[in-house]
Design an enzyme around this catalytic site. Structure first.
Site, PDB file in Angstrom:
ATOM      1  N   GLY A   1       0.786  -1.227   0.000  1.00 39.39           N
ATOM      2  CA  GLY A   1       0.000   0.000   0.000  1.00 39.39           C
ATOM      3  C   GLY A   1       0.816   1.273   0.000  1.00 39.39           C
TER       4      GLY A   1
ATOM      5  N   ALA B   1       3.235   2.032   9.618  1.00 39.43           N
ATOM      6  CA  ALA B   1       2.475   0.819   9.940  1.00 39.43           C
ATOM      7  C   ALA B   1       1.222   1.131  10.741  1.00 39.43           C
ATOM      8  CB  ALA B   1       3.357  -0.154  10.718  1.00 39.43           C
TER       9      ALA B   1
ATOM     10  N   ASP C   1     -12.400  -2.225  13.154  1.00 35.39           N
ATOM     11  CA  ASP C   1     -13.562  -1.343  13.221  1.00 35.39           C
ATOM     12  C   ASP C   1     -14.737  -1.978  13.959  1.00 35.39           C
ATOM     13  OD1 ASP C   1     -11.986   0.303  11.723  1.00 35.39           O
ATOM     14  OD2 ASP C   1     -13.179   0.176   9.890  1.00 35.39           O
TER      15      ASP C   1
ATOM     16  N   GLY D   1     -17.533   4.235  13.848  1.00 33.09           N
ATOM     17  CA  GLY D   1     -17.025   2.867  13.801  1.00 33.09           C
ATOM     18  C   GLY D   1     -15.523   2.760  13.962  1.00 33.09           C
ATOM     19  N   GLN D   2     -14.878   3.908  14.192  1.00 32.69           N
ATOM     20  CA  GLN D   2     -13.419   3.908  14.319  1.00 32.69           C
ATOM     21  C   GLN D   2     -12.960   4.745  15.510  1.00 32.69           C
ATOM     22  OE1 GLN D   2     -11.623   5.041  10.505  1.00 32.69           O
ATOM     23  NE2 GLN D   2     -11.400   2.881  10.025  1.00 32.69           N
TER      24      GLN D   2
ATOM     25  N   TYR E   1      -9.284   3.668  16.128  1.00 32.21           N
ATOM     26  CA  TYR E   1      -8.369   4.135  15.082  1.00 32.21           C
ATOM     27  C   TYR E   1      -8.240   5.660  15.101  1.00 32.21           C
ATOM     28  CZ  TYR E   1      -6.470   4.631  10.309  1.00 32.21           C
ATOM     29  OH  TYR E   1      -5.699   4.940   9.222  1.00 32.21           O
TER      30      TYR E   1
ATOM     31  N   GLY F   1      -6.136  11.098   3.124  1.00 34.96           N
ATOM     32  CA  GLY F   1      -7.545  10.780   3.050  1.00 34.96           C
ATOM     33  C   GLY F   1      -7.710   9.374   2.504  1.00 34.96           C
ATOM     34  N   TYR F   2      -8.696   9.189   1.657  1.00 35.31           N
ATOM     35  CA  TYR F   2      -8.940   7.854   1.094  1.00 35.31           C
ATOM     36  C   TYR F   2      -8.045   7.646  -0.127  1.00 35.31           C
ATOM     37  CZ  TYR F   2     -12.715   7.244   4.365  1.00 35.31           C
ATOM     38  OH  TYR F   2     -13.429   7.103   5.524  1.00 35.31           O
TER      39      TYR F   2
END
Length: 242
Positions: free
Chosen positions: A13, A83, A88, A143-144, A147, A178-179
């Site tokens: 990634g 890393a 989630d 949901g995070q 994180y 971002g994404y």
């Protein structure tokens, strides 16, 4: 002699793109990984960048692993703390294991990876530390909670460490992607991904290489007056002051 750079989570990634960009720029790069040995072997075969396996949340493993890198390649002068994992869940259903595993990998790792190299950087009078946070560390995300908390912690870690080490020629900066178009984002259900992209003003996902180019600049000697900064790379999806 070429500077030595370590990229945690550097075989897949965003991390793989960072490792390759540094390597192409002439750095001697070591990429760390913990789980996917097949992907790490393929990465090394393709790029020629050595991959080292250890748990970035384990202080002893980090100390031993970083010492091995220094013995193989030379003193570590650039550290990219990339890393991280997600586990989630809505907070009212979240287990302590889901909480603590993310804290270990995403926040404890900053201490475990940085502590063994910081004294050498201070002695030599040069260092570049670049922490990869997230848009969700800036704005939060349903949901995070785990994180988002860990990635927000990375921002505070960056700002404090930058102030402590600025007189020693060490810069510490943070990037909040971002994404980005990676395997992790590709696993998002198509209908959810379509909604995400619709909320990005530039109309697309980011590229791992775009994050890597920012790391490359922050790692360079040209960026010596940039420290304690938080750089957003999110296509204007979320605009933050820091």
């Amino acid at each position: 002699m070429a500077r030595v750079a370590v990229v945690s989570g550097g075989t897949r990634g965003i991390g793989a793109a960072i490792s390759k960009a540094l390597h192409t720029a002439g750095y001697r790069v070591a990429a760390t990984y913990v789980g996917n040995e097949q992907a790490a072997s393929a990465f090394t075969a393709e790029s020629g960048i050595p991959a080292y396996r250890w748990d970035v949340g384990d202080p002893e493993a980090c100390s031993t692993g970083l010492a091995r890198v220094a013995e193989d390649l030379g003193p570590i002068e650039v550290l990219v703390n990339n890393a991280g994992i997600t586990r989630d869940s809505m907070f009212h259903r979240m287990t302590f294991d889901q909480w603590s595993s993310v804290m270990r990998a995403d926040l404890d790792s900053l201490f475990c990876m940085t502590r063994p190299v910081i004294e050498g950087m201070r002695t030599r009078g040069f260092g570049r530390i670049i922490n990869i946070s997230s848009i969700n560390g800036q704005k939060g995300q349903v949901g995070q909670v785990n994180y988002s908390a860990a990635k927000a912690g990375a921002i505070g870690f960056t700002k404090a460490l930058a102030q402590e080490n600025a007189p020693k020629g060490i810069t510490v900066n943070c990037i909040c992607p971002g994404y980005i178009d990676t395997d992790m984002v590709a696993a998002v259900p198509p209908e959810t991904l379509a909604k995400i992209v619709a909320g990005i003003p530039v109309g697309r996902l980011g590229k791992a290489e775009e994050v890597a180019e920012a790391v490359l600049y922050l790692a360079s000697e040209k960026a010596g007056f940039i420290t304690g900064s938080v750089l957003t790379i999110n296509g204007a999806q979320y605009l933050a002051n820091g």
